[in-house]
Design a protein around this motif. Structure first.
Motif, short mmCIF file in Angstrom:
data_model
loop_
_atom_site.label_atom_id
_atom_site.label_comp_id
_atom_site.label_asym_id
_atom_site.label_seq_id
_atom_site.Cartn_x
_atom_site.Cartn_y
_atom_site.Cartn_z
N ILE A 81 0.83 -1.20 0.00
CA ILE A 81 0.00 0.00 0.00
C ILE A 81 0.87 1.26 0.00
CG2 ILE A 81 -1.76 1.26 1.34
CD1 ILE A 81 -2.87 -1.59 2.08
N SER A 82 2.03 1.17 0.63
CA SER A 82 2.98 2.29 0.56
C SER A 82 3.40 2.54 -0.89
CB SER A 82 4.21 2.00 1.42
OG SER A 82 3.85 1.85 2.77
N GLN A 107 0.48 6.62 -6.97
CA GLN A 107 -0.68 7.49 -7.17
C GLN A 107 -0.30 8.97 -7.24
OE1 GLN A 107 -3.72 5.96 -4.18
NE2 GLN A 107 -4.91 6.45 -6.00
N GLU A 108 0.79 9.34 -6.58
CA GLU A 108 1.23 10.74 -6.65
C GLU A 108 1.57 11.13 -8.09
OE1 GLU A 108 1.08 12.87 -4.29
OE2 GLU A 108 1.20 11.80 -2.39
N LYS A 109 1.97 10.15 -8.90
CA LYS A 109 2.32 10.43 -10.30
C LYS A 109 1.11 10.30 -11.23
CE LYS A 109 5.70 9.47 -13.87
NZ LYS A 109 6.92 8.74 -14.28
N LYS A 117 -2.43 10.75 -10.70
CA LYS A 117 -3.48 11.16 -9.77
C LYS A 117 -4.89 10.97 -10.30
CE LYS A 117 -0.78 14.21 -6.86
NZ LYS A 117 -0.54 15.55 -6.33
N SER A 118 -5.04 10.94 -11.62
CA SER A 118 -6.41 10.83 -12.17
C SER A 118 -6.94 9.40 -12.13
CB SER A 118 -6.43 11.35 -13.61
OG SER A 118 -5.60 10.54 -14.44
N LEU A 119 -6.07 8.43 -11.93
CA LEU A 119 -6.48 7.03 -11.96
C LEU A 119 -6.84 6.56 -10.55
CD1 LEU A 119 -6.77 4.27 -13.41
CD2 LEU A 119 -4.32 3.91 -13.00
N ARG A 120 -8.08 6.16 -10.36
CA ARG A 120 -8.46 5.62 -9.05
C ARG A 120 -7.79 4.27 -8.84
NH1 ARG A 120 -12.80 2.38 -6.80
NH2 ARG A 120 -13.97 2.40 -8.76
N CYS A 121 -7.24 4.09 -7.66
CA CYS A 121 -6.66 2.81 -7.27
C CYS A 121 -7.48 2.23 -6.13
CB CYS A 121 -5.20 2.97 -6.86
SG CYS A 121 -4.12 3.42 -8.24
N HIS A 122 -7.55 0.92 -6.09
CA HIS A 122 -8.43 0.25 -5.13
C HIS A 122 -7.69 -0.93 -4.50
CE1 HIS A 122 -12.31 -1.26 -3.56
NE2 HIS A 122 -11.87 -2.46 -3.89
N ARG A 172 -5.33 6.34 5.47
CA ARG A 172 -5.91 7.61 5.94
C ARG A 172 -5.05 8.80 5.50
NH1 ARG A 172 -7.24 4.29 11.04
NH2 ARG A 172 -9.51 3.99 10.83
N ALA A 173 -3.74 8.63 5.57
CA ALA A 173 -2.84 9.72 5.15
C ALA A 173 -2.97 9.99 3.66
CB ALA A 173 -1.40 9.36 5.51
N ALA A 174 -3.08 8.92 2.87
CA ALA A 174 -3.23 9.09 1.41
C ALA A 174 -4.52 9.83 1.09
CB ALA A 174 -3.22 7.73 0.73
N ARG A 175 -5.58 9.47 1.78
CA ARG A 175 -6.87 10.14 1.56
C ARG A 175 -6.77 11.62 1.95
NH1 ARG A 175 -11.15 6.28 2.71
NH2 ARG A 175 -11.07 4.70 1.08
N SER A 176 -6.08 11.89 3.04
CA SER A 176 -5.98 13.29 3.49
C SER A 176 -5.17 14.14 2.50
CB SER A 176 -5.36 13.36 4.89
OG SER A 176 -3.98 13.02 4.84
N ARG A 177 -4.29 13.46 1.70
CA ARG A 177 -3.54 14.18 0.67
C ARG A 177 -4.34 14.28 -0.64
NH1 ARG A 177 0.43 10.49 2.12
NH2 ARG A 177 0.68 9.63 0.02
#
Length: 459
Positions: free
Chosen positions: A229-230, A236-238, A240-245, A259-264
């Motif tokens: 997940i890390s 995802q930072e690169k 950003k438009s593609l949803r990952c699940h 939670r940190a990823a969501r907050s970003r």
């Protein structure tokens, strides 16, 4: 087009936008399969005319469930499962839509040609509506956009060995190429999120008892999920438009990263499974490979943390990850958990499982339906037609007796291979009838399927 209608009335219906049960009379046009009218009253009698009337009385009327993580395994491994048996198990449990994973069928759903083979095989076999996930494997970047155009709901990949040779895992290098291809598409990339690294790998533990569940549990530590997940959030930072699940999250130690990823502001969604919420490693006996899955069922405290994350919205939805195999591969005779196939047989039991366990935790039926119907439909790109009782949506609904109690036995298993870790458990809540697009697809009073034919369509 038929003008015939189905009218379903109940004193306790769960309508979209409300967590509270209320009286409702729901009309479905059988020709279109769509809900045409909802009145928030209980109808004492049939409206007559060309109408089929179901009076549920005090029993609950719920939206049909959407199970967005199911392995139907056809073609190629139909001795494990198949469209006919898998979708029968689904509708018997109130699931009106399943989304089939790209493996363990042969061939896997990694090319347009393979998708067409799967669709052809599914014709006239489906008791529920069926959608398809595509697969991401090394080298199939050029196949992705044609699969999106053909209607796959998204793509799944593995960051660790999948267990079947025709569906190899992808590296970080592979993922850059695939994510670049998908980032401008209306789709989602699903991850089996376990990743070996320098500090952590899958352990054989050959010196330990292979029949002890703890041996298996310690071989797949939470760190594998944390590592994966890390990496996903870095990627995802690169893109950003593609949803990952994240599929089948089991490690509570990964929740802070999510939670940190969501907050970003990262576009990340997460599912967990019935088995991680309803079973605990602390209670698994020796020599019982039917409890094996990857990632593993973990401790009671881990389970509590997953429930908290589900309730607070960190985890979006709940699915079965029904991943069957033949009994021989489960190594029942020797009880060897380490060499057994990993996968839980559970299709059709999710609603009863969450109702039985969730009520102990103060969870409402509205929350359960949101996690298993509305959010799963949204995840699979089906929320315009599935996952809620609303005018204009498909007439998929369930008549459900919340008070009925049953002890899980083989006679309840409509899936092909008749074993499950839930056998012997006492559960609450029984599906009386399942309606798919205005037509009865399962009727408990008629032995389930007497006089019925499969009416599921491919989505």
């Amino acid at each position: 087009m038929s003008n015939q209608s189905l009218v379903v009335t109940s004193r306790n219906a769960l309508l979209h936008g409300s967590d509270q049960l209320q009286p409702a009379t729901i009309t479905v046009n059988i020709g279109t399969g769509k809900i045409t009218d909802i009145q928030t009253v209980y109808a004492e009698q049939s409206p007559g005319g060309e109408t089929t009337f179901i009076d549920a009385g005090e029993k609950f009327v719920l939206p049909g469930l959407v199970d967005a993580h199911v392995h139907l395994n056809e073609p190629g491994r139909t001795h494990w499962e198949g469209f006919w048996t898998g979708t029968r198990a689904a509708v018997a449990g109130g699931i009106t839509t399943v989304v089939d994973m790209p493996m363990n069928s042969i061939p896997p759903t990694t090319t347009l040609q393979n998708l067409e083979i799967k669709r052809q095989t599914a014709q006239n076999q489906c008791w529920a509506d069926v959608g398809f996930w595509g697969g991401v494997i090394p080298g199939n970047q050029a196949d992705l956009k044609p699969l999106v155009a053909a209607g796959v709901k998204g793509f799944k990949c593995f960051l660790i060995e999948s267990g079947v040779e025709e569906f190899p895992s992808v590296s970080e290098h592979d993922l850059h190429e695939h994510m670049q291809e998908l980032q401008d598409q209306s789709t989602v990339l699903l991850f089996h999120a376990e990743l070996e690294g320098d500090s952590c790998s899958v352990q054989n533990h050959e010196e330990h008892d292979p029949t002890a569940y703890q041996t298996f549990l310690s071989s797949r530590p939470q760190e594998l999920e944390v590592n994966a997940i890390s990496l996903i959030t870095v990627l995802q930072e690169k893109y950003k438009s593609l949803r990952c699940h994240i599929v089948h999250l089991s490690a509570s130690s990964a929740l802070p990263i999510i939670r940190a990823a969501r907050s970003r502001g990262l576009n990340l969604t997460v599912e967990t499974c019935f088995h991680y919420l309803c079973l605990s490693a602390d209670d698994i006996p020796h020599g019982r490979p039917e409890f094996k899955c990857c990632p593993p069922i973990r401790s009671e405290s881990n389970r509590d943390a997953l429930w908290e994350a589900l309730i607070d919205g960190t985890i979006d939805c709940v699915v079965s990850d029904h991943s069957p195999c033949v009994a021989e591969l489960k190594k029942f005779e020797e009880g060897n958990i380490m060499t057994a196939w990993g996968g839980i047989n559970s299709l059709g039991f999710g609603l009863s499982l969450l109702w039985t366990e969730g009520r102990k935790r103060g969870v409402s039926l509205g929350q359960i339906i949101r996690w298993t119907s509305e959010e799963t439909a949204k995840h699979a790109g089906l929320s315009s037609s599935k996952g809620q009782l609303s005018v204009g949506h498909d007439g998929d609904l369930v008549v459900w007796d919340p008070a009925a109690e049953f002890k899980v036995s083989k006679e309840h298993f409509h899936f092909k291979n008749k074993f499950s870790p839930y056998e012997g458990m006492v559960l609450n809540g029984v599906v009386e009838q399942t309606v798919l697009r205005g037509r009865v697809a399962y009727d408990r009073a008629q032995n389930g399927f007497d006089g019925l034919t499969p009416i599921g369509k491919l989505l």
